[in-house]
Design an enzyme around this catalytic site. Structure first.
Site, short mmCIF file in Angstrom:
data_model
loop_
_atom_site.label_atom_id
_atom_site.label_comp_id
_atom_site.label_asym_id
_atom_site.label_seq_id
_atom_site.Cartn_x
_atom_site.Cartn_y
_atom_site.Cartn_z
N GLU A 219 -26.35 60.28 120.98
CA GLU A 219 -26.04 60.75 119.63
C GLU A 219 -27.06 61.80 119.18
O GLU A 219 -26.71 62.88 118.68
CB GLU A 219 -26.08 59.58 118.62
CG GLU A 219 -25.01 58.53 118.83
CD GLU A 219 -25.45 57.40 119.76
OE1 GLU A 219 -26.35 57.62 120.61
OE2 GLU A 219 -24.88 56.31 119.66
N GLU A 360 -32.11 43.45 115.89
CA GLU A 360 -32.33 43.98 117.25
C GLU A 360 -33.49 43.21 117.90
O GLU A 360 -33.51 43.07 119.13
CB GLU A 360 -32.63 45.49 117.19
CG GLU A 360 -32.45 46.18 118.54
CD GLU A 360 -32.39 47.70 118.45
OE1 GLU A 360 -31.29 48.27 118.35
OE2 GLU A 360 -33.46 48.33 118.49
N LYS A 516 -23.17 51.27 125.53
CA LYS A 516 -23.55 52.66 125.86
C LYS A 516 -22.94 53.05 127.20
O LYS A 516 -22.40 54.14 127.36
CB LYS A 516 -25.08 52.79 125.98
CG LYS A 516 -25.84 52.92 124.71
CD LYS A 516 -27.30 53.31 125.05
CE LYS A 516 -28.26 52.91 123.96
NZ LYS A 516 -29.66 53.03 124.34
O1 F6P Z 1 -30.10 51.21 119.42
C1 F6P Z 1 -30.88 51.16 120.55
C2 F6P Z 1 -32.11 52.01 120.45
O2 F6P Z 1 -32.72 52.01 121.70
C3 F6P Z 1 -33.09 51.57 119.37
O3 F6P Z 1 -33.91 50.54 119.76
C4 F6P Z 1 -33.81 52.83 119.09
O4 F6P Z 1 -34.49 52.76 117.88
C5 F6P Z 1 -32.65 53.81 119.06
O5 F6P Z 1 -31.81 53.35 120.11
C6 F6P Z 1 -33.01 55.25 119.24
O6 F6P Z 1 -33.66 55.49 120.44
P1 F6P Z 1 -34.47 56.83 120.69
O7 F6P Z 1 -35.58 56.89 119.70
O8 F6P Z 1 -34.96 56.73 122.10
O9 F6P Z 1 -33.53 57.98 120.51
#
Ligand code: F6P
Length: 567
Positions: A219, A360, A516
């Protein structure tokens, strides 16, 4: 060495199970009459008052919870966290978010290395960079001051900073420092979120901060590529160097993306995503908006609680008490949810942040050693500021399901209002509810009281309140940056305490992976169908039908040219 002992097999756990019968014979109406009991359930630290007298506990319940803490080796687990041991065993990492807010002279080690100097190197770099942007000595590609910031990130790289930003927005000191500036957050991969966030912004005056621990989150990376395109389309490819910076643990990927590593702000694998608001993840966007000195106060508030949590005996330790009471509510009284009810609009994003930190962290089905848990861990967190929640879901809390509530109140409003002639100030009006609701939940209203009020018989069942519904109250002197830091750290540590007692790993999040990887398969199919007309294949009947219907519809997109929002 892995231990196969589950906390539910210990004597204190079994003792508490048996003790539930005793508590079931009590009613908060009576427990609240015992002033000595109530006195023992008031705890104060650094201006914050915790009142847990409306929990369904007696003093001996609390003693039993301390015995449970001992059996779960709570003190040793906290010490192991503070000494940088790799307590996140499934990822082989230390858990040291406490180092992010430690004073310069503190020594906190990971693998024998003091990490505090590294933390301060990044904090100093943020201070310098944010001052240059705010003062206009760092300008955009066309020489204009960068007065607007869009922080791109999701989950822990979004919710914590959003909570703190929302809380600071109306603090007079913070608001004064933020005059003329805007901070926005782009989290959802939904193109609508892009459109909404860039509406009204000029690329010439916008700085984009890409926040991602891994720099691989789908994302965030698509949103980052989208805003890179937005900047380049308006200002040319060379503008990225002036308009995009990054926060990450993965500097090689930052470079590969096209952001100069000199404009990257690092953090470390010993900072969990949801515990990262005190790292550059939060400190950079917040310093750009409010200036570093205000953010430093926020860090100091969190640090004060870190010391309290580590050094205070359990009887007076706010995060420990809160954690133990949550375990009591979830695992013994069987209440699966918790409502977080701040009586402050400034805390409107607190519950969404705590949702991630808590759910989480503790939404796990196995012990830290991989043994399936014969009890439920974690709780369902939700919440809204009072008084809005009162006009929404409080009906259920008062007469439907029992949901332990956290009431969070503030003595001095960030924005006091009083109208001459009114009975009370606007904040007193708000706080009247903060004080009334916990008693309404605890005492309820009996049939006898209703009869005394001459309520018609047929309405009595509808107007009866069972009461005996637990809550706790936290009263903060104000909602300054310092207090916001305190509140954050109290909840972070409370959630760790719960996980330590349940014997789970509160610092990994494998549960987010499966969805994912399935999305990757769908993304591949969408690409093949859109670009090569390939039919949907390899999915079950339901997904195939939905995907086919989706592909048959008009998407409004032509995949042969770039398209940005038209708003
Ligand atoms: O939702 C899963 C997760 O790994 C969270 O723990 C984390 O805060 C988020 O995605 C964003 O991850 P990143 O900072 O690596 O983009």
């Amino acid at each position: 060495m892995a231990s196969t002992t589950l906390v539910c097999d210990t004597e204190p756990w079994k003792d508490l199970k048996g003790h539930v019968k005793e508590i079931e014979k009590t009613h908060l109406r009576d427990l609240m009459n015992d002033v000595e009991r109530c006195k023992s359930m008031m705890v104060e630290f650094d201006g914050i008052l915790l009142d847990y007298s409306r929990q369904r506990v007696r003093q001996d319940t609390v003693e039993k919870l301390f015995k449970l803490a001992e059996a779960a080796h709570l003190k040793q687990k906290i010490d192991r966290m503070y000494s940088g041991e790799r307590i996140n065993s499934t990822e082989n990492r230390s858990v040291l978010h406490i180092a992010l807010r430690a004073p310069r002279d503190k020594v906190i080690c990971s693998d024998g290395k003091n990490v505090v100097p590294d933390v301060w190197t990044v904090l100093d770099k943020i201070k310098d960079f944010s001052e240059r942007v705010r003062s206009g000595s760092w300008v955009g590609a066309t020489g204009k001051v960068l007065k607007d910031v869009v922080a791109i990130g999701i989950g822990g790289s979004f919710l914590g900073p959003l909570f703190v930003h929302t809380a600071l927005q109306t603090d007079p000191e913070a608001a004064e420092s933020a005059k003329g500036r805007q901070l926005r957050f782009l989290a959802n991969v939904d193109p609508i979120d892009v459109a909404r966030n860039i509406t009204g912004l000029n690329p010439e005056t916008t700085l984009v901060v890409v926040v991602s621990k891994t720099f691989t989150t789908a994302e965030t990376m698509l949103n980052a590529r989208t805003l890179k395109e937005w900047i380049q389309a308006a200002l040319g490819p060379q503008a990225v160097a002036k308009h995009m910076v990054a926060v990450s643990t993965n500097i090689p990927l930052v470079k590969e993306f096209g952001i100069d590593p000199a404009n990257a702000f690092a953090f470390w694998d010993w900072v969990g995503g949801r515990y990262s608001v005190c790292s550059a993840v939060g400190v950079l966007p917040l310093s750009l908006q409010y200036g570093f000195p205000i953010v430093q106060k926020f860090l100091n508030g969190a640090s004060s609680i870190d010391n309290h949590f580590h050094s205070t005996s359990f009887e007076k330790n706010i995060p420990v008490l809160l954690g133990l009471l949550s375990v009591w509510n979830v695992s013994f009284l069987g209440y699966p949810a918790r409502a977080i009810l701040p009586y402050s609009q400034a805390l409107e994003k607190f519950a969404p942040h705590i949702q991630q930190v808590s759910m989480e962290s503790n939404g796990k089905g196995v012990s830290i050693d991989g043994i399936p848990l014969p009890f439920e861990a974690g709780e369902i967190d939700f919440g809204e500021p009072g008084t809005n929640g009162q006009h929404s879901f409080y009906q259920l809390i008062h007469q439907g399901r029992v949901i332990p509530c956290d009431f969070i109140g503030i003595v001095k409003s960030q924005q006091p209002i009083y109208l001459k002639g009114e009975a009370v100030s606007n904040h007193d009006e708000l706080m009247s509810n903060f004080f009334a609701q916990p008693d309404a939940l605890a005492y309820g209203k009996t049939r006898e009281q209703l009869l005394g009020e001459k309520i018609p018989n047929h309405l009595i069942p509808h107007k009866t309140f069972s009461g005996n519904r637990p809550s706790l109250s936290l009263l903060l002197p104000s909602l300054s940056a310092y207090n916001i830091g305190q509140l954050l750290a109290i909840y972070e540590h409370r959630i760790a305490v719960e996980g330590f007692i349940w014997g789970i790993n509160s610092f990994d999040q494998w549960g987010v992976e499966l969805g994912k990887s399935l999305a990757t398969q769908v993304r591949k199919q969408l690409n093949l169908s859109r670009t090569k007309g390939e039919p949907v294949a390899g999915f079950n009947f339901s997904t195939s039908t939905l995907l086919t219907r989706y592909l048959e519809g008009d998407s409004g997109v032509q995949s042969n040219s770039t398209m940005l929002p038209k708003m």
